[in-house]
Motif scaffolding. Sequence first.
Motif, PDB file in Angstrom:
ATOM      1  N   GLY A 103       0.816  -1.216   0.000  1.00  0.00           N
ATOM      2  CA  GLY A 103       0.000   0.000   0.000  1.00  0.00           C
ATOM      3  C   GLY A 103       0.848   1.263   0.000  1.00  0.00           C
ATOM      4  O   GLY A 103       0.515   2.249  -0.661  1.00  0.00           O
ATOM      5  N   GLU A 104       1.967   1.230   0.734  1.00  0.00           N
ATOM      6  CA  GLU A 104       2.854   2.400   0.775  1.00  0.00           C
ATOM      7  C   GLU A 104       3.483   2.648  -0.598  1.00  0.00           C
ATOM      8  O   GLU A 104       3.622   3.791  -1.034  1.00  0.00           O
ATOM      9  N   LYS A 105       3.860   1.563  -1.269  1.00  0.00           N
ATOM     10  CA  LYS A 105       4.429   1.717  -2.621  1.00  0.00           C
ATOM     11  C   LYS A 105       3.427   2.378  -3.561  1.00  0.00           C
ATOM     12  O   LYS A 105       3.779   3.229  -4.380  1.00  0.00           O
ATOM     13  N   LYS A 106       2.180   1.989  -3.454  1.00  0.00           N
ATOM     14  CA  LYS A 106       1.149   2.553  -4.334  1.00  0.00           C
ATOM     15  C   LYS A 106       0.941   4.039  -4.046  1.00  0.00           C
ATOM     16  O   LYS A 106       0.770   4.850  -4.954  1.00  0.00           O
ATOM     17  N   ARG A 107       0.947   4.395  -2.768  1.00  0.00           N
ATOM     18  CA  ARG A 107       0.803   5.817  -2.420  1.00  0.00           C
ATOM     19  C   ARG A 107       1.957   6.633  -2.966  1.00  0.00           C
ATOM     20  O   ARG A 107       1.791   7.766  -3.417  1.00  0.00           O
ATOM     21  N   VAL A 108       3.152   6.046  -2.895  1.00  0.00           N
ATOM     22  CA  VAL A 108       4.336   6.751  -3.373  1.00  0.00           C
ATOM     23  C   VAL A 108       4.291   6.917  -4.902  1.00  0.00           C
ATOM     24  O   VAL A 108       4.760   7.917  -5.449  1.00  0.00           O
ATOM     25  N   GLU A 109       3.705   5.960  -5.596  1.00  0.00           N
ATOM     26  CA  GLU A 109       3.523   6.100  -7.044  1.00  0.00           C
ATOM     27  C   GLU A 109       2.613   7.304  -7.341  1.00  0.00           C
ATOM     28  O   GLU A 109       2.873   8.094  -8.252  1.00  0.00           O
ATOM     29  N   ILE A 110       1.541   7.416  -6.559  1.00  0.00           N
ATOM     30  CA  ILE A 110       0.601   8.528  -6.779  1.00  0.00           C
ATOM     31  C   ILE A 110       1.213   9.859  -6.340  1.00  0.00           C
ATOM     32  O   ILE A 110       0.932  10.904  -6.932  1.00  0.00           O
ATOM     33  N   LEU A 111       2.086   9.799  -5.344  1.00  0.00           N
ATOM     34  CA  LEU A 111       2.841  10.998  -4.949  1.00  0.00           C
ATOM     35  C   LEU A 111       3.631  11.529  -6.149  1.00  0.00           C
ATOM     36  O   LEU A 111       3.631  12.725  -6.444  1.00  0.00           O
ATOM     37  N   GLN A 112       4.298  10.618  -6.844  1.00  0.00           N
ATOM     38  CA  GLN A 112       5.057  11.009  -8.037  1.00  0.00           C
ATOM     39  C   GLN A 112       4.122  11.598  -9.094  1.00  0.00           C
ATOM     40  O   GLN A 112       4.423  12.617  -9.712  1.00  0.00           O
ATOM     41  N   LEU A 113       2.995  10.938  -9.275  1.00  0.00           N
ATOM     42  CA  LEU A 113       2.015  11.420 -10.259  1.00  0.00           C
ATOM     43  C   LEU A 113       1.629  12.868  -9.960  1.00  0.00           C
ATOM     44  O   LEU A 113       1.594  13.718 -10.847  1.00  0.00           O
ATOM     45  N   GLU A 114       1.343  13.138  -8.687  1.00  0.00           N
ATOM     46  CA  GLU A 114       0.892  14.486  -8.321  1.00  0.00           C
ATOM     47  C   GLU A 114       1.996  15.519  -8.468  1.00  0.00           C
ATOM     48  O   GLU A 114       1.743  16.674  -8.802  1.00  0.00           O
ATOM     49  N   LEU A 115       3.238  15.111  -8.210  1.00  0.00           N
ATOM     50  CA  LEU A 115       4.343  16.067  -8.256  1.00  0.00           C
ATOM     51  C   LEU A 115       4.893  16.262  -9.666  1.00  0.00           C
ATOM     52  O   LEU A 115       5.306  17.353 -10.037  1.00  0.00           O
ATOM     53  N   PHE A 116       4.882  15.202 -10.475  1.00  0.00           N
ATOM     54  CA  PHE A 116       5.492  15.288 -11.807  1.00  0.00           C
ATOM     55  C   PHE A 116       4.539  15.896 -12.834  1.00  0.00           C
ATOM     56  O   PHE A 116       4.956  16.356 -13.880  1.00  0.00           O
ATOM     57  N   LYS A 117       3.255  15.826 -12.560  1.00  0.00           N
ATOM     58  CA  LYS A 117       2.238  16.405 -13.454  1.00  0.00           C
ATOM     59  C   LYS A 117       2.396  15.984 -14.915  1.00  0.00           C
ATOM     60  O   LYS A 117       2.586  16.816 -15.808  1.00  0.00           O
ATOM     61  N   PRO A 118       2.297  14.687 -15.169  1.00  0.00           N
ATOM     62  CA  PRO A 118       2.434  14.211 -16.556  1.00  0.00           C
ATOM     63  C   PRO A 118       1.204  14.546 -17.396  1.00  0.00           C
ATOM     64  O   PRO A 118       0.146  14.882 -16.849  1.00  0.00           O
ATOM     65  N   LYS A 119       1.377  14.444 -18.705  1.00  0.00           N
ATOM     66  CA  LYS A 119       0.225  14.597 -19.616  1.00  0.00           C
ATOM     67  C   LYS A 119      -0.593  13.319 -19.634  1.00  0.00           C
ATOM     68  O   LYS A 119      -1.811  13.358 -19.762  1.00  0.00           O
ATOM     69  N   PHE A 120       0.135  12.201 -19.578  1.00  0.00           N
ATOM     70  CA  PHE A 120      -0.555  10.909 -19.611  1.00  0.00           C
ATOM     71  C   PHE A 120      -0.028   9.998 -18.515  1.00  0.00           C
ATOM     72  O   PHE A 120       1.182   9.831 -18.371  1.00  0.00           O
ATOM     73  N   ALA A 121      -0.956   9.442 -17.752  1.00  0.00           N
ATOM     74  CA  ALA A 121      -0.582   8.538 -16.673  1.00  0.00           C
ATOM     75  C   ALA A 121      -1.102   7.151 -17.003  1.00  0.00           C
ATOM     76  O   ALA A 121      -2.261   6.979 -17.370  1.00  0.00           O
ATOM     77  N   VAL A 122      -0.212   6.182 -16.892  1.00  0.00           N
ATOM     78  CA  VAL A 122      -0.600   4.783 -17.039  1.00  0.00           C
ATOM     79  C   VAL A 122      -0.504   4.166 -15.645  1.00  0.00           C
ATOM     80  O   VAL A 122       0.578   4.101 -15.066  1.00  0.00           O
ATOM     81  N   LEU A 123      -1.631   3.775 -15.107  1.00  0.00           N
ATOM     82  CA  LEU A 123      -1.664   3.252 -13.742  1.00  0.00           C
ATOM     83  C   LEU A 123      -1.966   1.768 -13.805  1.00  0.00           C
ATOM     84  O   LEU A 123      -3.085   1.358 -14.103  1.00  0.00           O
ATOM     85  N   ASP A 124      -0.924   0.962 -13.537  1.00  0.00           N
ATOM     86  CA  ASP A 124      -1.077  -0.485 -13.692  1.00  0.00           C
ATOM     87  C   ASP A 124      -1.452  -1.136 -12.360  1.00  0.00           C
ATOM     88  O   ASP A 124      -0.610  -1.306 -11.489  1.00  0.00           O
ATOM     89  N   GLU A 125      -2.693  -1.480 -12.230  1.00  0.00           N
ATOM     90  CA  GLU A 125      -3.219  -2.135 -11.024  1.00  0.00           C
ATOM     91  C   GLU A 125      -2.817  -1.401  -9.754  1.00  0.00           C
ATOM     92  O   GLU A 125      -2.369  -2.012  -8.782  1.00  0.00           O
ATOM     93  N   THR A 126      -2.989  -0.086  -9.805  1.00  0.00           N
ATOM     94  CA  THR A 126      -2.703   0.738  -8.634  1.00  0.00           C
ATOM     95  C   THR A 126      -3.624   0.363  -7.477  1.00  0.00           C
ATOM     96  O   THR A 126      -3.339   0.643  -6.324  1.00  0.00           O
ATOM     97  N   ASP A 127      -4.720  -0.316  -7.788  1.00  0.00           N
ATOM     98  CA  ASP A 127      -5.685  -0.697  -6.757  1.00  0.00           C
ATOM     99  C   ASP A 127      -5.353  -2.028  -6.083  1.00  0.00           C
ATOM    100  O   ASP A 127      -5.887  -2.331  -5.025  1.00  0.00           O
ATOM    101  N   SER A 128      -4.456  -2.812  -6.688  1.00  0.00           N
ATOM    102  CA  SER A 128      -4.272  -4.158  -6.155  1.00  0.00           C
ATOM    103  C   SER A 128      -3.595  -4.125  -4.788  1.00  0.00           C
ATOM    104  O   SER A 128      -2.652  -3.377  -4.554  1.00  0.00           O
ATOM    105  N   GLY A 129      -4.118  -4.901  -3.872  1.00  0.00           N
ATOM    106  CA  GLY A 129      -3.536  -5.005  -2.547  1.00  0.00           C
ATOM    107  C   GLY A 129      -3.867  -3.853  -1.607  1.00  0.00           C
ATOM    108  O   GLY A 129      -3.297  -3.750  -0.533  1.00  0.00           O
TER     109      GLY A 129
END
Length: 255
Positions: A151-177
Amino acid sequence: MSTLEIKDLHVSIETEQGTKEILKGVSLTIKTGETHAIMGPNGSGKSTLASTIAGHPRYTVTSGSITLDGEDVLAMSVDERARAGVFLAMQYPVEVPGVTMTNFLRTAKTAIDGEAPALRTWTKDVKAAMAQLRIDADFAQRNVNEGFSGGEKKRVEILQLELFKPKFAVLDETDSGLDVDALKVVSEGVNRAHEGGNMGTLLITHYTRILRYIKPDFVHVFVDGQVVEEGGPELADRLEEEGYDRYATGAATIA
Ligand code: ADP
Ligand code: MG
Ligand code: MG
């Protein structure tokens, strides 16, 4: 507005048994502001699609194209893809021993933007984003993903998403676990990143659960390396009730 366009993509990997085609002609068009859910059974090639978009060397594109506003994404290195605004949250985020979160985030942000973020606002932004994602402040000094729970790894992935502000995000099973509370926190982060309509999302998932919190505009059912059905959010509701069985029967063996 930007467009990520995948056209008739065929992707193979080399295995001990020889070359194996995993993606068998995938076409998808995602515009900024849109959320596309890709739903499919295990082994259907969802992670292969995600990794191919991000440029993982393991996967060979044998035909087809991926373009971002007409630019050839397949010709770009992994770094160039990130700079062009493509972000991948991996199903299994990797540990980076010896690199603290703080250093990693700042270095990556600098590489993506082509200039270092202004230190004062950056530090404030990181702290605020961590707090919103309920990531303890101690994590800033920990090594990337080292010893983090799923769960912590997934939050950290979304932290990057929020900070990097990409045009396109590919979220691979961010919900799993994730338990329900973590799922909400993570989904809120994705929804915040969507505010303003400057990001398009490819939300890859096996389960419909996350789609209660992140509303897709389009749903693509993915079986045996191909999109077999497309529709709106109502398609996810149907999958919730019926599962993937009726597609799998037509797909013969998933080998
Ligand atoms: P999904 O994410 O939908 O579960 P994957 O893309 O992970 O599917 O896998 C699709 C198929 O490709 C599976 O049969 C899987 O075993 C195979 N595959 C994917 N990556 C590799 C790899 N690196 N080595 C061997 N087989 C792989
Ligand atoms: Mg084809
Ligand atoms: Mg996968």
